[in-house]
Design a protein around this motif. Structure first.
Motif, mmCIF file in Angstrom:
data_model
loop_
_atom_site.group_PDB
_atom_site.id
_atom_site.type_symbol
_atom_site.label_atom_id
_atom_site.label_comp_id
_atom_site.label_asym_id
_atom_site.label_seq_id
_atom_site.Cartn_x
_atom_site.Cartn_y
_atom_site.Cartn_z
ATOM 1 N N GLY A 77 -16.103 73.472 66.319
ATOM 2 C CA GLY A 77 -16.011 73.937 64.884
ATOM 3 C C GLY A 77 -14.089 73.225 65.298
ATOM 4 O O GLY A 77 -13.317 74.400 65.212
ATOM 5 N N ARG A 78 -14.106 72.429 65.944
ATOM 6 C CA ARG A 78 -13.146 71.948 65.936
ATOM 7 C C ARG A 78 -13.559 70.200 65.509
ATOM 8 O O ARG A 78 -14.241 69.478 65.522
ATOM 9 C CB ARG A 78 -11.729 72.139 66.949
ATOM 10 N N PRO A 79 -12.323 69.874 64.744
ATOM 11 C CA PRO A 79 -12.410 67.935 65.349
ATOM 12 C C PRO A 79 -12.075 67.743 66.682
ATOM 13 O O PRO A 79 -11.727 68.515 67.444
ATOM 14 C CB PRO A 79 -10.863 67.823 64.205
ATOM 15 N N TYR B 42 -19.041 64.379 80.088
ATOM 16 C CA TYR B 42 -17.782 64.748 79.064
ATOM 17 C C TYR B 42 -18.272 65.222 77.565
ATOM 18 O O TYR B 42 -17.506 65.101 76.929
ATOM 19 C CB TYR B 42 -16.662 63.735 78.881
ATOM 20 N N ALA B 43 -19.788 64.999 77.685
ATOM 21 C CA ALA B 43 -19.916 65.726 76.277
ATOM 22 C C ALA B 43 -19.864 67.312 75.878
ATOM 23 O O ALA B 43 -20.110 67.796 77.259
ATOM 24 C CB ALA B 43 -21.631 65.325 76.039
ATOM 25 N N PRO B 44 -19.273 67.908 75.430
ATOM 26 C CA PRO B 44 -19.361 69.458 75.125
ATOM 27 C C PRO B 44 -20.309 70.087 75.536
ATOM 28 O O PRO B 44 -21.429 69.823 75.505
ATOM 29 C CB PRO B 44 -19.272 69.688 73.830
ATOM 30 N N THR C 130 -7.136 78.950 75.571
ATOM 31 C CA THR C 130 -7.809 77.167 74.962
ATOM 32 C C THR C 130 -6.510 77.010 73.406
ATOM 33 O O THR C 130 -6.261 77.501 72.508
ATOM 34 C CB THR C 130 -9.350 78.066 73.774
ATOM 35 N N THR C 131 -6.629 75.317 72.976
ATOM 36 C CA THR C 131 -6.056 75.473 71.942
ATOM 37 C C THR C 131 -7.077 74.021 71.939
ATOM 38 O O THR C 131 -7.785 73.322 72.410
ATOM 39 C CB THR C 131 -4.949 74.260 72.539
ATOM 40 N N THR D 8 -11.065 70.042 76.038
ATOM 41 C CA THR D 8 -12.245 70.299 76.448
ATOM 42 C C THR D 8 -12.615 70.273 78.454
ATOM 43 O O THR D 8 -14.055 70.695 77.752
ATOM 44 C CB THR D 8 -12.356 68.665 76.134
ATOM 45 N N SER D 9 -11.681 71.302 78.586
ATOM 46 C CA SER D 9 -11.708 71.416 80.099
ATOM 47 C C SER D 9 -11.299 72.430 80.628
ATOM 48 O O SER D 9 -10.267 72.860 80.383
ATOM 49 C CB SER D 9 -12.328 69.917 80.786
ATOM 50 N N ALA D 10 -12.197 73.611 81.623
ATOM 51 C CA ALA D 10 -11.448 74.425 81.829
ATOM 52 C C ALA D 10 -10.581 74.227 82.612
ATOM 53 O O ALA D 10 -9.416 74.210 83.123
ATOM 54 C CB ALA D 10 -12.398 74.945 83.564
#
Length: 547
Positions: free
Chosen positions: A267-269, A501-503, A529-530, A534-536
Motif C-alpha cells: 500500500g505504498r510506493p 528482499y521481496a516483501p 513504520t515509515t 522494508t524490514s524490522a
C-alpha cells in the motif's frame, strides 16, 4: 509490519534456499571446470609469399595461398636469390597471403559462428642482415586487404570485406653478440578484430611498399616471414556459455517479475532500495539475454561492442547497488530513501562508466568501419591504453576498499544498536538477534561477491592487453571455471537478493511462544513504520536513531 522474506522466512526454509543457491553456484564452477573447454583458442597461420608479376599494382586481384588457383610462390625473399634477381622483383610485387583458418591433417577447416569473434595478431620474422639493416623504431606500413568466401562459393570467388593502409611501430631487439642470420625478437602487432564470424573462410593479403620520402618501410630489416595468430572463442565454450545464459535469463526474469508483483501489492510506493534492486535485476536480465544466438543466422559486427556495453552497464549498476544497499543500512540519520544522498558515490561510478564507454568506442566503435584500426598502433595510444588499464585496476581496488569501509560501518552501527536488546523481553530479543545474524551473513556474501567481481574485472583487463605487452606465448585464456563461476555467482547473488528482499506476505510477525502468549506479536507490530522501511531491522535501528 510485513517486513521482507529474509526476516519472516523460517530457518528451515531459509536453509533450504541457501543450500539450493550454493549448489547452483558450485554447479557453475563445475560446468566451467569439467564440462566446458577453455574459453579461447589460438590458431597460427604462416604466410605464403606470392609473386605479383604485373608491372603495376593490381589491388583487385586476390592472391590465394593454396587450392586450384594458388598464387606463384616465392621460395625466399633473399635479395641475392636468382629468381628475384632475374625477374627484378621489387617489394611491391611481394604479397604475403594468409588463408584463415589453416588446414589440419590434410583437410580444409572452416570458421564457424560459434567462434563469436576473431582477433588477428601479426608477427614478423626479421633476420639480422648487415646489407639490410634494421633501424631504431621504424614505421611499418601495411597495405592490407581482407576477403571472405563461403563453403558453397567458387574457389576463386573472394569478396572484399575490408581494405586499408595501416601504420605500425616495429620494435625489435637482439643481443649484440648474435651474428647474421639470427632472428630479431619483435613485438606482436594487432592486425584486425572482427566482432562477428559469418563466413567460412577469410583471406588476408599484405604488401609492404617502400616510401623513402615519408620513411615508410625503410629500415625495417630483412623480413623473411610473417605469421598471423588468430584468437577466437572456443566453439564448445560458446555452446556452454549460451546455454547457461539462456537458463539464467529465464530464471532471473521469472524471479524479477515475482519480486515486482510483491512490491506492487504493497500500500505504498516502492522505496529506494527496492527500486535499486529491481533495476539491478533488469540489468542482470539484459546481460543474461542470449543475443549471441543472432550470430548463428545474421552478421552482427557490433556484437563485441554491444557485449562490452552490457557488461559495463552491469558493473555500474552492481556497484551503485552495493553503495545504496550499504548506505540504507548504516542509518546514522533518520533521513533516508533519497537518491540525492548518494550523489557523490554515484557520480564517481557514472564518470568511470562514461570513461569506459568512450575508450571502448575509440577502439571497437571505429573497428566497425575499419577492422584494422587499433588504438595501440601509436606510442601515445599505447601509453593511453596502458594507463587506462592500470587506472581501471586501481579504481576497482579503491572501490572495493571503500565498500569494505561502508560494510564495516554497517556492522558497527548494528552492533551498537544491539545494546538496546537486553532491555527487551526474551522472545523479542531472540527475534531481532536472528534478523541481525541473517543480515550479517548477507553482508558477508556481498563482500565476497564484490571481491570476486573486482578480481574478475582486473584479470579481464590484464588479459585484454597481455599480448600487446610482448607476451609471445599468447596465453590469452583464464580458466573456464573462474569465468563461468563468477558469472554464476552474479546470478545467484541477484536471485538471492530478489528472493530475500521481496516483501513478505505475512502481515504479523509470528514468534513461537512456549506459554502461548501473544503479547510479543502485538508489541512487534507496534514498531514505528515509515514509507521507506522494508524490514524490522531498519525499524529497530531507525527507532534507536530517533531516540
Amino acid at each position: 509490519m510485513a517486513g521482507v522474506v529474509l526476516e519472516n522466512l523460517s530457518w528451515k526454509k531459509l536453509i533450504v534456499l541457501g543450500v539450493f543457491l550454493l549448489i547452483l553456484m558450485i554447479t557453475f564452477f563445475l560446468v566451467g571446470g569439467i564440462v566446458s573447454p577453455k574459453p579461447s583458442n589460438v590458431v597460427t597461420v604462416l604466410a605464403t609469399r606470392c609473386y605479383d608479376r604485373g608491372s603495376r599494382l593490381n589491388r583487385t586481384k586476390w592472391f590465394i595461398p593454396r587450392g586450384p588457383h594458388k598464387c606463384e610462390e616465392l621460395p625466399s625473399l633473399d635479395p641475392e636469390d636468382e629468381i628475384i634477381i632475374n625477374n627484378s622483383i621489387t617489394e611491391k610485387q611481394v604479397v604475403f597471403s594468409f588463408w584463415i583458418p589453416g588446414p589440419r591433417d590434410g583437410a580444409e577447416r572452416k570458421m564457424s559462428p560459434l567462434f563469436q569473434s576473431m582477433l588477428g595478431v601479426l608477427q614478423l620474422d626479421v633476420e639480422k642482415n648487415l646489407k639490410v639493416p634494421l633501424s631504431k623504431n621504424p614505421v611499418l606500413q601495411l597495405d592490407v586487404r581482407m576477403g571472405v568466401r563461403d563453403e558453397d562459393d567458387k574457389d576463386d570467388d573472394w569478396k572484399l570485406l575490408a581494405s586499408s593502409v595501416e601504420d605500425r611501430n616495429l620494435q625489435c631487439k637482439l643481443d649484440k653478440n648474435k651474428k647474421e642470420g639470427y632472428l630479431y625478437d619483435c613485438e606482436l602487432l594487432q592486425l584486425f578484430e572482427l566482432g562477428s564470424i559469418s563466413h567460412h573462410f577469410y583471406l588476408v593479403n599484405i604488401r609492404l611498399p617502400v616510401n623513402f620520402l615519408k620513411g615508410y618501410n625503410v629500415g625495417i630489416g630483412k623480413v623473411v616471414d610473417m605469421y598471423i595468430h588468430v584468437i577466437h572463442q572456443n566453439g564448445g565454450f560458446t555452446i556452454v556459455w549460451v546455454t547457461m545464459k539462456s537458463v539464467m535469463f529465464l530464471l532471473v526474469l521469472s524471479i524479477l517479475i515475482w519480486f515486482w508483483r510483491r512490491i506492487m501489492q504493497l500500500g505504498r510506493p516502492p522505496n529506494l532500495l527496492e527500486r535499486t534492486l529491481f533495476a539491478l535485476g533488469v540489468v542482470m536480465s539484459i546481460l543474461n539475454c542470449p543475443i549471441e544466438l543472432l550470430q548463428f543466422g545474421l552478421n552482427v559486427p557490433f556484437m563485441l561492442l554491444l557485449n562490452d556495453i552490457r557488461q559495463g552497464a552491469f558493473y555500474a549498476m552492481l556497484m551503485s547497488f552495493w553503495v545504496i544497499f550499504a548506505g540504507e543500512h548504516i542509518m546514522d540519520q533518520t533521513e533516508r530513501n533519497r537518491l540525492s544522498l548518494y550523489w557523490k558515490h554515484l557520480s564517481a561510478i557514472i564518470f568511470g562508466s562514461i570513461c569506459l564507454f568512450v575508450f571502448d568506442m575509440c577502439e571497437r566503435g571505429i573497428q566497425l568501419k575499419n577492422p584494422f584500426f587499433s588504438i595501440w598502433v601509436t606510442s601515445a595510444g599505447t601509453k593511453l591504453a596502458l594507463a587506462f588499464i592500470i587506472l581501471a585496476g586501481i579504481a576497482a581496488g579503491c572501490y572495493f576498499l571503500f565498500l569494505c569501509y561502508m560494510i564495516f560501518c554497517v556492522m558497527k552501527n548494528i552492533s551498537a544498536k544491539k545494546a538496546s536488546l537486553p532491555s527487551m523481553s526474551q522472545l523479542r530479543r531472540k527475534f531481532y538477534l536472528g534478523i541481525i545474524y541473517r543480515f550479517r551473513f548477507l553482508m558477508l556474501a556481498t563482500l565476497v561477491c564484490a571481491a570476486f567481481t573486482v578480481i574478475f574485472f582486473i584479470i579481464s583487463q590484464l588479459n585484454e592487453g597481455e599480448w600487446r605487452w610482448g607476451d609471445h606465448e599468447l596465453s590469452m585464456e583464464y580458466t573456464s571455471a573462474f569465468f563461468t563461476g563468477v558469472y554464476g555467482m552474479w546470478n545467484v547473488y541477484v536471485c538471492g537478493l530478489l528472493s530475500l528482499y521481496a516483501p513478505s506476505h505475512k502481515t504479523v510477525v509470528e514468534i513461537d511462544s512456549a506459554d502461548g502468549s501473544t503479547e510479543e506479536n502485538v508489541q512487534l507490530t507496534q514498531l514505528p513504520t515509515t514509507p521507506s522501511e522494508t524490514s524490522a531491522l531498519q525499524a529497530l535501528t531507525s527507532k534507536a536513531a530517533q531516540d
